[in-house]
Design an enzyme around this catalytic site. Structure first.
Site, mmCIF file in Angstrom:
data_model
loop_
_atom_site.group_PDB
_atom_site.id
_atom_site.type_symbol
_atom_site.label_atom_id
_atom_site.label_comp_id
_atom_site.label_asym_id
_atom_site.label_seq_id
_atom_site.Cartn_x
_atom_site.Cartn_y
_atom_site.Cartn_z
ATOM 1 N N HIS A 13 14.777 -0.018 -2.179
ATOM 2 C CA HIS A 13 15.862 0.902 -2.540
ATOM 3 C C HIS A 13 15.293 2.280 -2.861
ATOM 4 O O HIS A 13 16.031 3.161 -3.296
ATOM 5 C CB HIS A 13 16.642 0.357 -3.740
ATOM 6 C CG HIS A 13 17.488 -0.834 -3.403
ATOM 7 N ND1 HIS A 13 18.866 -0.808 -3.454
ATOM 8 C CD2 HIS A 13 17.171 -2.087 -2.999
ATOM 9 C CE1 HIS A 13 19.348 -1.994 -3.115
ATOM 10 N NE2 HIS A 13 18.329 -2.788 -2.829
ATOM 11 N N GLY A 16 12.162 7.493 -0.852
ATOM 12 C CA GLY A 16 10.896 8.055 -0.395
ATOM 13 C C GLY A 16 10.050 7.027 0.321
ATOM 14 O O GLY A 16 9.452 7.296 1.371
ATOM 15 N N GLU A 44 14.077 -9.160 -9.072
ATOM 16 C CA GLU A 44 13.184 -8.899 -10.191
ATOM 17 C C GLU A 44 11.749 -9.155 -9.739
ATOM 18 O O GLU A 44 11.448 -10.189 -9.137
ATOM 19 C CB GLU A 44 13.527 -9.809 -11.367
ATOM 20 C CG GLU A 44 12.724 -9.524 -12.617
ATOM 21 C CD GLU A 44 13.105 -10.420 -13.786
ATOM 22 O OE1 GLU A 44 12.465 -10.287 -14.837
ATOM 23 O OE2 GLU A 44 14.024 -11.255 -13.632
ATOM 24 N N ASP A 73 5.004 -3.400 -1.946
ATOM 25 C CA ASP A 73 4.855 -3.225 -3.387
ATOM 26 C C ASP A 73 3.609 -2.385 -3.579
ATOM 27 O O ASP A 73 2.554 -2.692 -3.021
ATOM 28 C CB ASP A 73 4.728 -4.554 -4.136
ATOM 29 C CG ASP A 73 4.989 -4.359 -5.620
ATOM 30 O OD1 ASP A 73 6.075 -3.862 -5.975
ATOM 31 O OD2 ASP A 73 4.120 -4.690 -6.434
ATOM 32 N N HIS A 189 -2.941 4.627 1.208
ATOM 33 C CA HIS A 189 -2.977 3.185 0.987
ATOM 34 C C HIS A 189 -1.955 2.467 1.857
ATOM 35 O O HIS A 189 -2.222 1.402 2.406
ATOM 36 C CB HIS A 189 -2.714 2.884 -0.492
ATOM 37 C CG HIS A 189 -1.509 3.579 -1.054
ATOM 38 N ND1 HIS A 189 -1.326 4.949 -0.991
ATOM 39 C CD2 HIS A 189 -0.415 3.096 -1.698
ATOM 40 C CE1 HIS A 189 -0.183 5.275 -1.570
ATOM 41 N NE2 HIS A 189 0.392 4.176 -1.993
#
Length: 202
Positions: A13, A16, A44, A73, A189
């Site tokens: 969400h 960027g 979560e 992530d 990265h």
């Protein structure tokens, strides 16, 4: 690794992050649709590592959308803070209502780095874990990339997002916030993780 297919859900969400992933995938003729556009919830993040969190986000998006899903992530780990904020990078930016303000998050990082003392230094690195999940068989493939550098203050540049304006990658004198997108994609990265993903696609 299985083919991704012509359409891929990007399980984020973060506007960027979605934009960066779409730019990185643009050469591969894959239609990308964001989780927010499909009305998918943000799960979560209960994993202990970047890979854990990327896997769970990809699995949930693939199951709910019935399409292959790519999740990312990522975060910044600061040596003087013993690796924090790390997997909590986004949460350090949240207020009590869940709104994110990375200006405040960067101030917190710098304040805590200063409190750690000069001997702790300003070294830091970004980590990105990517996971692709398929809805039909639960298969998940994960890839991780890192880029090392140092923190600076005050933040510089209005490009990028998150902690980019306070991070200078090794060998450079500008922050990621001052990099043009194509420049950042060459060394970031996220770009390293994508190179590993693309190699796996063959």
């Amino acid at each position: 690794m299985k083919a991704i297919g012509p359409k891929l859900v990007i399980a984020t969400h973060n506007a960027g992050k979605l934009r960066e992933i779409q730019e990185l995938l643009a050469p591969y003729n894959i239609e990308c649709v964001g989780a927010a556009e499909l009305g998918l919830p943000e799960p979560e993040e209960i994993g202990n590592t970047f890979v854990d969190n990327a896997d769970l986000k990809a699995r949930e998006a693939a199951d709910l959308a019935g399409l292959p899903a790519l999740a990312d992530d990522s975060g910044i780990s600061v040596d003087a803070l013993h690796g924090l904020p790390g997997i909590f990078s986004a949460r350090w930016a949240e207020d009590d209502e869940g709104n994110r303000d990375f200006g405040r998050a960067m101030e917190r990082v710098w304040r805590e780095v200063e409190a750690a003392g000069d001997e702790a230094g300003h070294d830091a690195h970004f980590t990105c874990a990517l996971a692709i999940a398929w809805p039909d068989n639960g298969q998940v493939e994960s890839f991780e990339g890192k880029v090392f550098g140092t923190l600076v203050w005050p933040p510089r540049g209005d490009k990028g997002f998150g902690y980019d304006p306070m991070f200078v990658p090794a060998g450079h004198d500008r922050t990621f916030g001052e990099f043009e997108p194509d420049e950042k994609h060459a060394i970031s990265h996220r770009a390293e993780a994508f190179r590993k993903l693309v190699a796996a696609l063959g």
